[in-house]
Enzyme design. Sequence first.
Site, PDB file in Angstrom:
ATOM      1  N   GLU A 126      25.665 -19.422  50.712  1.00 27.76           N
ATOM      2  CA  GLU A 126      26.135 -19.033  52.046  1.00 27.76           C
ATOM      3  C   GLU A 126      26.997 -20.015  52.727  1.00 27.76           C
ATOM      4  O   GLU A 126      26.798 -20.655  53.811  1.00 27.76           O
ATOM      5  CB  GLU A 126      24.727 -18.809  52.938  1.00 27.76           C
ATOM      6  CG  GLU A 126      24.037 -17.820  52.247  1.00 27.76           C
ATOM      7  CD  GLU A 126      22.801 -17.373  52.891  1.00 27.76           C
ATOM      8  OE1 GLU A 126      22.706 -18.196  54.251  1.00 27.76           O
ATOM      9  OE2 GLU A 126      22.126 -16.134  52.747  1.00 27.76           O
ATOM     10  N   GLU A 175      19.660 -12.561  47.587  1.00 31.03           N
ATOM     11  CA  GLU A 175      18.650 -12.738  48.372  1.00 31.03           C
ATOM     12  C   GLU A 175      18.448 -11.376  49.181  1.00 31.03           C
ATOM     13  O   GLU A 175      19.750 -10.804  49.757  1.00 31.03           O
ATOM     14  CB  GLU A 175      18.966 -13.755  49.427  1.00 31.03           C
ATOM     15  CG  GLU A 175      18.797 -15.153  48.833  1.00 31.03           C
ATOM     16  CD  GLU A 175      19.195 -16.330  49.815  1.00 31.03           C
ATOM     17  OE1 GLU A 175      18.764 -15.990  51.255  1.00 31.03           O
ATOM     18  OE2 GLU A 175      19.340 -17.306  49.490  1.00 31.03           O
TER      19      GLU A 175
END
Length: 438
Positions: free
Chosen positions: A166, A351
Amino acid sequence: MIPPRASFPEGFVFGAATAAYQIEGSSFGGCGPSHWDTFAATPGNVVRAEGGAVACDHYHRWREDLDLVRAAGFDAYRFSTSWSRVMPDGVTINPEGLDFYDRLVDGMLARGLQPFLTLYHWDLPAALSDLGGWRNRDTCLRFGDFTETVIRRLGDRLATVATINEPWCVAWLSHFLGAHAPGLRDIRAAARAMHHILLAHGIAVERMRGLGQTDLGIVLNFDHAAPASDSAEDKAAAATQDAIFNRWFLEAICHRRYPAEALAGLEPHMPAGWRDDMALIGQKIDWLGINYYTRHLYRHAPGTAWPSCADVAGPLPKTQMGWEIYPEGLEQFLTRIARDHTGDLPLYVTENGMANDDHAGQPDPVREDFIAAHFNAAQRAIAAGVNLRGFFYWSLLDNYEWAEGYQKRFGLVHVDYETLERLPKASYHALSRALARN
Ligand code: FCB
């Protein structure tokens, strides 16, 4: 009902995901301080000033945790290596740290689990943070050294490697919004971090290719950006957020460019010579990881500096994080990313999950519904031709949810933070029934 394994393509990979700082315990095994330890120790940054010193004590309980991954019927385990455990001062190797990950990877293989490694899930050594962290180009070179150290030790047994988790959170959330370590609110710092984190990815990929490592990727997060109204201003605000959040990293990786709507505000603050790095940043990868949780509504915020946007609370049911439950966003991202950017490149949902106010031994039906709805969204994308290869639930355990501390419970397994006892939730059992091979 969670759709069963048999309703997915043959060979589809199901996994559970965690990250080092959130579960291991940073006070054990010669781990050095990371910028998360110092951020958490500063009043006002983290709920109840909680840090990761003990976390879930995974450093000592990893066998039990891997048993839980296996018993759920997962095929793979996504984990990360802590830079400050492997190199406590950012450069000097801590043999105990490497030994830990060596045992962990062997433990996965012994249980028939495919190791999906993420090299960097946010625990930057404090010593490198002192030197400017991701504002400093040198950090990218140090990351290359860290990568090489980890891969030389573990590389022969990994299924896949992701460089960075991320980059939006590493850069924008942490240097512009100030919500994560190092907690800066500075557009110049943000622009540098937005670029350097991608440069670190490029350097790491190059170093790993040099070592013959295969199956290399990066994990990006996506957040559906919708306008709060039909007005042209609100639509422009949502488009700007989409460019900063969803397209900056993706377009750099896939097309060696940054989107104009984001450069409009960031270009004056970019590090000198950034264009020369784009070929390295956009070199070929083997797969892309997609983290998806929610959507946001944006409105134009007059009288504020660029990007002149504000969040508006949406009407949908929300998780314990206050995040709207919007599974359609997952389908939309998967189809959009494949259509506009990645083509046939393998994709993974690395995720997806939800926090809930869970209590030991009580059922968590909302999480079951959440998983079912997002599995269904993934299946619609697959039916539309998206090359989706796997799906990882966040997270195996309740854990340290960064600035939210330990209050937000994302786990399939409940953790009692007094006794550190693990107790599988009803959603864990529901998912394991869906994953059972008949
Ligand atoms: C993601 C992070 C992960 C976890 C989830 C809830 O942004 O990658 O560590 O905190 O959100």
